[in-house]
Design a protein around this motif. Structure first.
Motif, PDB file in Angstrom:
ATOM      1  N   SER A 105     -65.378  51.237   3.035  1.00  0.00           N
ATOM      2  CA  SER A 105     -66.610  51.000   2.284  1.00  0.00           C
ATOM      3  C   SER A 105     -66.726  51.966   1.114  1.00  0.00           C
ATOM      4  N   ALA A 106     -67.769  51.724   0.282  1.00  0.00           N
ATOM      5  CA  ALA A 106     -67.989  52.602  -0.870  1.00  0.00           C
ATOM      6  C   ALA A 106     -68.306  54.023  -0.419  1.00  0.00           C
ATOM      7  N   ALA A 107     -68.990  54.152   0.704  1.00  0.00           N
ATOM      8  CA  ALA A 107     -69.310  55.473   1.254  1.00  0.00           C
ATOM      9  C   ALA A 107     -68.182  55.910   2.192  1.00  0.00           C
ATOM     10  N   GLN A 108     -67.381  56.856   1.734  1.00  0.00           N
ATOM     11  CA  GLN A 108     -66.263  57.319   2.546  1.00  0.00           C
ATOM     12  C   GLN A 108     -66.752  58.432   3.467  1.00  0.00           C
ATOM     13  N   GLN A 109     -66.792  58.126   4.755  1.00  0.00           N
ATOM     14  CA  GLN A 109     -67.376  59.028   5.726  1.00  0.00           C
ATOM     15  C   GLN A 109     -66.574  59.015   7.011  1.00  0.00           C
ATOM     16  N   LEU A 147     -69.762  63.329   4.881  1.00  0.00           N
ATOM     17  CA  LEU A 147     -69.415  62.687   3.620  1.00  0.00           C
ATOM     18  C   LEU A 147     -68.170  63.366   3.068  1.00  0.00           C
ATOM     19  N   THR A 150     -63.911  62.714  -1.290  1.00  0.00           N
ATOM     20  CA  THR A 150     -63.460  61.590  -2.112  1.00  0.00           C
ATOM     21  C   THR A 150     -64.558  60.581  -2.406  1.00  0.00           C
ATOM     22  N   ASP A 151     -65.680  60.666  -1.700  1.00  0.00           N
ATOM     23  CA  ASP A 151     -66.800  59.764  -1.988  1.00  0.00           C
ATOM     24  C   ASP A 151     -67.283  60.003  -3.414  1.00  0.00           C
ATOM     25  N   ARG A 153     -70.030  59.934  -4.703  1.00  0.00           N
ATOM     26  CA  ARG A 153     -71.307  60.669  -4.842  1.00  0.00           C
ATOM     27  C   ARG A 153     -71.154  62.163  -4.582  1.00  0.00           C
ATOM     28  N   HIS A 154     -69.962  62.583  -4.214  1.00  0.00           N
ATOM     29  CA  HIS A 154     -69.779  63.979  -3.817  1.00  0.00           C
ATOM     30  C   HIS A 154     -69.227  64.811  -4.965  1.00  0.00           C
ATOM     31  N   GLY A 171     -65.715  63.121  -6.353  1.00  0.00           N
ATOM     32  CA  GLY A 171     -64.945  62.106  -5.662  1.00  0.00           C
ATOM     33  C   GLY A 171     -64.604  60.949  -6.578  1.00  0.00           C
ATOM     34  N   GLY A 173     -63.719  57.971  -5.295  1.00  0.00           N
ATOM     35  CA  GLY A 173     -63.950  56.731  -4.568  1.00  0.00           C
ATOM     36  C   GLY A 173     -62.700  56.126  -3.961  1.00  0.00           C
TER      37      GLY A 173
END
Length: 267
Positions: A105-109, A147, A150-151, A153-154, A171, A173
């Motif tokens: 997903s877009a949020a890499q967690q 989080l 690489t996200d 938003r980070h 990040g 992405g």
């Protein structure tokens, strides 16, 4: 003499008949002999097949045991690296296991098996055996969500180890990919330069590997270079991670109170 002559004649006849009948006797016995031989061959083949299967089973068992040993050795190596990384900080640290991943997903967690019961908190720095992995963004009693760097938003403040130049890594992405931002086009940066956490912002401790510069593209007329970074953390291979606590927690409320008291104390 006559009797002797007749005896010799009879013996000769018998010998001739025996010689003539030998092929017939051989042919008559051949099926039985062939059957016995074939039975022996089949028995031997079955015995060899059983032995072969037994050896294959034993080999497979040994191979699985070797795989387990390899996995244990790799796990021990990761734990040793984690402990080695932990020695760089004076604060509390705690090993956690990744129990779920989400790279698609877009949020890499990732999710880890430590929560408020263990003292985990939002904003907490998380390492793997090779470098900074990310930070805690959500906690429950027994688990936390991390989080990843690489996200998209980070962001994390970094320092180029070779020159001491400070910058920001964001990040990209994509797995194991970061972007080094706001580096002037004429700055002294090289492919292969190591980036470490600078400690600015007081969220990530100083001096932990963040990544290594992979490519540099300098665009004429642009103020900043386009720089991609490979993460130091091996996100797709991480199984155990390290939670870090600051050696001296920074509390803005107390800092403001101290400053106010000092101001009031001045003549």
């Amino acid at each position: 003499m006559i009797a002797d002559h007749k005896g010799q004649h009879v013996s000769f006849v018998r010998q001739a008949i025996g010689t003539a009948l030998s092929p017939v006797v051989y042919l008559a016995q051949a099926p039985n002999a062939f059957f016995n031989w074939f039975s022996d061959v089949i028995t031997e083949r079955e015995t060899l097949m059983r032995e072969n299967k037994s050896l294959k089973d034993e080999l497979f068992l040994q191979q699985t045991q070797v795989q387990k040993l390899v996995a244990l050795e790799a796990e021990n190596a990761r734990l040793r690296n984690l402990l080695g990384a932990a020695r760089k900080t004076r604060g509390k640290r705690l090993v956690a296991e990744i129990i779920n991943v989400d790279f698609a997903s877009a949020a890499q967690q990732v999710m880890i098996n430590r929560g408020t019961e263990d003292g985990a908190f939002i904003g907490q720095a998380v390492l793997d055996a090779y470098g900074v992995l990310g930070q805690v963004v959500d906690v429950s009693q027994y688990t936390s969500r991390v989080l990843l760097l690489t996200d998209a938003r980070h962001a994390i403040p970094v320092r180029i180890e070779r020159t001491g130049f400070n910058a920001i890594v964001e990040g990209a992405g994509a797995l194991n990919r970061l972007k080094l931002r706001y580096v002037p086009d004429n700055a002294d940066v090289r492919e292969g330069d190591l980036l470490v956490s600078s400690g600015l912002g007081q969220r990530f401790p100083d001096g932990y590997p963040v990544g290594q510069i992979d490519t540099i593209r300098r665009n004429t007329g642009e103020s900043y270079a386009d720089i991609t970074v490979l993460t130091a953390a091996r996100m797709e291979h991480s199984g155990e991670v390290m939670l870090l606590w600051p050696a001296e927690p920074w509390q803005p409320g107390e800092y403001g109170k101290d400053s106010a008291e000092q101001t009031e104390a001045k003549p």
